[in-house]
Design a protein around this motif. Structure first.
Motif, PDB file in Angstrom:
ATOM      1  N   PHE A   1       0.846  -1.190   0.000  1.00 55.28           N
ATOM      2  CA  PHE A   1       0.000   0.000   0.000  1.00 55.28           C
ATOM      3  C   PHE A   1       0.882   1.240   0.000  1.00 55.28           C
ATOM      4  CE2 PHE A   1      -2.217  -3.471   1.951  1.00 55.28           C
ATOM      5  CZ  PHE A   1      -3.513  -3.384   1.503  1.00 55.28           C
ATOM      6  N   ALA A   2       0.614   2.175  -0.899  1.00 52.15           N
ATOM      7  CA  ALA A   2       1.431   3.387  -0.987  1.00 52.15           C
ATOM      8  C   ALA A   2       1.278   4.249   0.249  1.00 52.15           C
ATOM      9  CB  ALA A   2       1.063   4.181  -2.247  1.00 52.15           C
ATOM     10  N   ASN A   3       0.065   4.311   0.799  1.00 52.90           N
ATOM     11  CA  ASN A   3      -0.186   5.125   1.983  1.00 52.90           C
ATOM     12  C   ASN A   3      -0.817   4.249   3.058  1.00 52.90           C
ATOM     13  OD1 ASN A   3      -0.783   7.025   3.914  1.00 52.90           O
ATOM     14  ND2 ASN A   3      -1.761   8.466   2.513  1.00 52.90           N
ATOM     15  N   ARG A   4      -0.003   3.767   3.974  1.00 51.41           N
ATOM     16  CA  ARG A   4      -0.499   2.830   4.983  1.00 51.41           C
ATOM     17  C   ARG A   4      -1.490   3.481   5.937  1.00 51.41           C
ATOM     18  NH1 ARG A   4       2.355   3.483   9.809  1.00 51.41           N
ATOM     19  NH2 ARG A   4       4.212   4.805   9.664  1.00 51.41           N
ATOM     20  N   ARG A   5      -1.488   4.809   6.033  1.00 56.67           N
ATOM     21  CA  ARG A   5      -2.406   5.493   6.954  1.00 56.67           C
ATOM     22  C   ARG A   5      -3.855   5.410   6.476  1.00 56.67           C
ATOM     23  NH1 ARG A   5       2.255   8.398   6.765  1.00 56.67           N
ATOM     24  NH2 ARG A   5       3.297   8.823   8.757  1.00 56.67           N
TER      25      ARG A   5
ATOM     26  N   PHE B   1      -0.837 -12.118   6.785  1.00 55.55           N
ATOM     27  CA  PHE B   1       0.017 -11.551   7.829  1.00 55.55           C
ATOM     28  C   PHE B   1       0.725 -10.329   7.259  1.00 55.55           C
ATOM     29  CE2 PHE B   1       2.592 -14.631   5.520  1.00 55.55           C
ATOM     30  CZ  PHE B   1       3.801 -13.982   5.322  1.00 55.55           C
ATOM     31  N   MET B   2       1.278  -9.500   8.124  1.00 50.11           N
ATOM     32  CA  MET B   2       1.987  -8.305   7.695  1.00 50.11           C
ATOM     33  C   MET B   2       3.484  -8.581   7.704  1.00 50.11           C
ATOM     34  SD  MET B   2      -0.126  -5.086   9.305  1.00 50.11           S
ATOM     35  CE  MET B   2       0.755  -3.957   8.200  1.00 50.11           C
ATOM     36  N   SER B   3       4.156  -8.235   6.614  1.00 51.03           N
ATOM     37  CA  SER B   3       5.608  -8.403   6.532  1.00 51.03           C
ATOM     38  C   SER B   3       6.336  -7.073   6.729  1.00 51.03           C
ATOM     39  CB  SER B   3       6.000  -9.011   5.183  1.00 51.03           C
ATOM     40  OG  SER B   3       5.579  -8.185   4.118  1.00 51.03           O
ATOM     41  N   ARG B   4       5.650  -5.975   6.472  1.00 50.17           N
ATOM     42  CA  ARG B   4       6.147  -4.626   6.737  1.00 50.17           C
ATOM     43  C   ARG B   4       4.967  -3.770   7.162  1.00 50.17           C
ATOM     44  NH1 ARG B   4      10.803  -2.791   2.312  1.00 50.17           N
ATOM     45  NH2 ARG B   4      12.349  -4.365   2.954  1.00 50.17           N
ATOM     46  N   THR B   5       5.255  -2.527   7.553  1.00 53.34           N
ATOM     47  CA  THR B   5       4.172  -1.672   8.038  1.00 53.34           C
ATOM     48  C   THR B   5       3.204  -1.267   6.941  1.00 53.34           C
ATOM     49  OG1 THR B   5       5.574   0.293   7.719  1.00 53.34           O
ATOM     50  CG2 THR B   5       5.577  -0.736   9.912  1.00 53.34           C
ATOM     51  N   ASN B   6       3.583  -1.441   5.680  1.00 50.95           N
ATOM     52  CA  ASN B   6       2.686  -1.101   4.570  1.00 50.95           C
ATOM     53  C   ASN B   6       2.408  -2.295   3.663  1.00 50.95           C
ATOM     54  OD1 ASN B   6       5.197  -1.356   3.362  1.00 50.95           O
ATOM     55  ND2 ASN B   6       4.912   0.408   2.004  1.00 50.95           N
TER      56      ASN B   6
END
Length: 270
Positions: free
Chosen positions: A214-218, A233-238
Motif C-alpha cells: 500500500f502506498a499510503n499505509r495510513r 500476515f503483515m511483513s512490513r508496516t505497509n
C-alpha cells in the motif's frame, strides 16, 4: 484482477466502460512484425512495452477527456478467431474507433500503461486508483513461455528472443509504474523458479503467496484486513501477505470500499 473488479462493479451497481490496453498498440500484428524487422536491421529494438509500439498520446487524451467530460473514443484489438467472430474484424487487427457509450460511471483500464509517464506524456496524472498486478520476473517469464508455446506455437528460442528484445522497454516503461501505483499485488511462487526456461509447468495459486503493498499505509485498516483474509500476515508496516488462492478475494475486500468511496465522492461533486 479483471474478475474481481467486475464482481465489485456488479455488487455496487456500477456501469463501467472497459478499455483494453492492447487497443492502443500503434501497429496491427502484421505491421508490428515489419516494424520489429526494420528496427532490428537498424540495430534497434521495438516492443509492446515501449512508446514506439504504443500510442501514449491517444491514451493520455482518452484519460483526460473521460475525466473532464465522460466521453472519448475506444476500439478493440482482436487477438484470435473467437474474438474475430465477436468483433467482426480479422485476428491481429483493430476494430474501427467508436465513441464511448453514454452514461458510464467510470473508466476501467486493463493494460500495461495505466501509470506510464514519459517526458512527453503523463497518463498516471489522470488516474484516480492505480492498481499494479505483477508476478515476480521469473514467474512472468514462465507464464509467457508456456502461453506463447501452447497458444501460439512459438519455439523456445523465439520466446527467449522476444523476452530479450522487450527487456529495455520493460525496465524503462513498465517497472517504474509500480512505484506510482496506490496498491500493488505481486504473486510470488513458493517453488523453485530459478531457471524459468526449463520449467515444466506454471506454479499454481496453491504454490504461491501474494504480496500486497500500500502506498499510503495510513489509509488502511490493517487489523480489519488481517481478520477478513484468512492466512494473511503483515511483513512490513505497509505490506500484507496473503495465500495465492485468496488473491481475488483480497482484491474485493481491499478495493471494493475504495471504489465505493470514489463513487460517493463523484456523486457529491456532481
Amino acid at each position: 484482477m479483471k474478475h474481481a473488479f467486475h464482481d465489485i462493479f456488479r455488487r455496487l451497481k456500477i456501469n463501467p466502460v472497459v478499455i483494453e490496453g492492447d487497443s492502443f498498440h500503434r501497429y496491427n500484428r502484421a505491421e508490428m512484425r515489419e516494424a520489429i524487422a526494420k528496427a532490428a536491421a537498424e540495430g534497434k529494438t521495438i516492443s509492446h512495452f515501449g512508446p514506439e509500439g504504443n500510442d501514449f498520446a491517444a491514451l493520455e487524451d482518452l484519460f483526460r477527456q473521460y475525466g473532464e467530460t465522460g466521453t472519448g473514443r475506444m476500439r478493440y484489438y482482436v487477438h484470435d478467431e473467437e474474438e474475430a467472430e465477436l468483433r467482426g474484424s480479422a485476428p491481429g487487427t483493430f476494430t474501427p474507433w467508436q465513441p464511448i457509450p453514454e452514461n458510464t460511471d467510470l473508466l476501467f483500464y486493463e493494460g500495461l500503461h495505466g501509470g506510464v509517464k514519459t517526458e512527453e506524456h503523463d497518463v498516471a496524472n489522470y488516474v484516480d486508483l492505480l492498481v499494479g498486478v505483477v508476478p515476480v520476473v521469473n514467474l512472468e517469464w514462465i507464464q509467457k513461455i508456456h502461453r506463447d508455446n501452447a497458444q501460439r506455437g512459438y519455439s523456445a528460442e523465439a520466446i527467449v528472443d522476444t523476452i530479450l528484445r522487450r527487456m529495455p522497454d520493460y525496465i524503462h516503461y513498465i517497472t517504474p509504474q509500480f512505484s506510482r501505483s496506490h496498491i500493488n499485488f505481486q504473486r510470488v511462487p513458493m517453488v523453485d523458479t530459478s531457471n524459468p526456461f526449463i520449467a515444466r509447468d506454471i506454479p499454481t495459486p496453491d504454490e504461491s503467496m501474494v504480496v500486497i503493498r500500500f502506498a499510503n499505509r495510513r489509509d488502511e485498516n490493517f487489523p480489519y484486513l488481517l481478520q477478513m483474509i484468512p492466512g494473511s500476515f503483515m511483513s512490513r508496516t505497509n505490506t500484507i501477505v496473503v495465500p495465492g488462492t485468496k488473491m481475488g478475494y483480497a482484491m474485493e475486500v481491499i478495493l471494493g470500499p475504495r471504489i465505493e468511496r470514489m463513487m460517493e465522492e463523484k456523486g457529491m461533486a456532481i
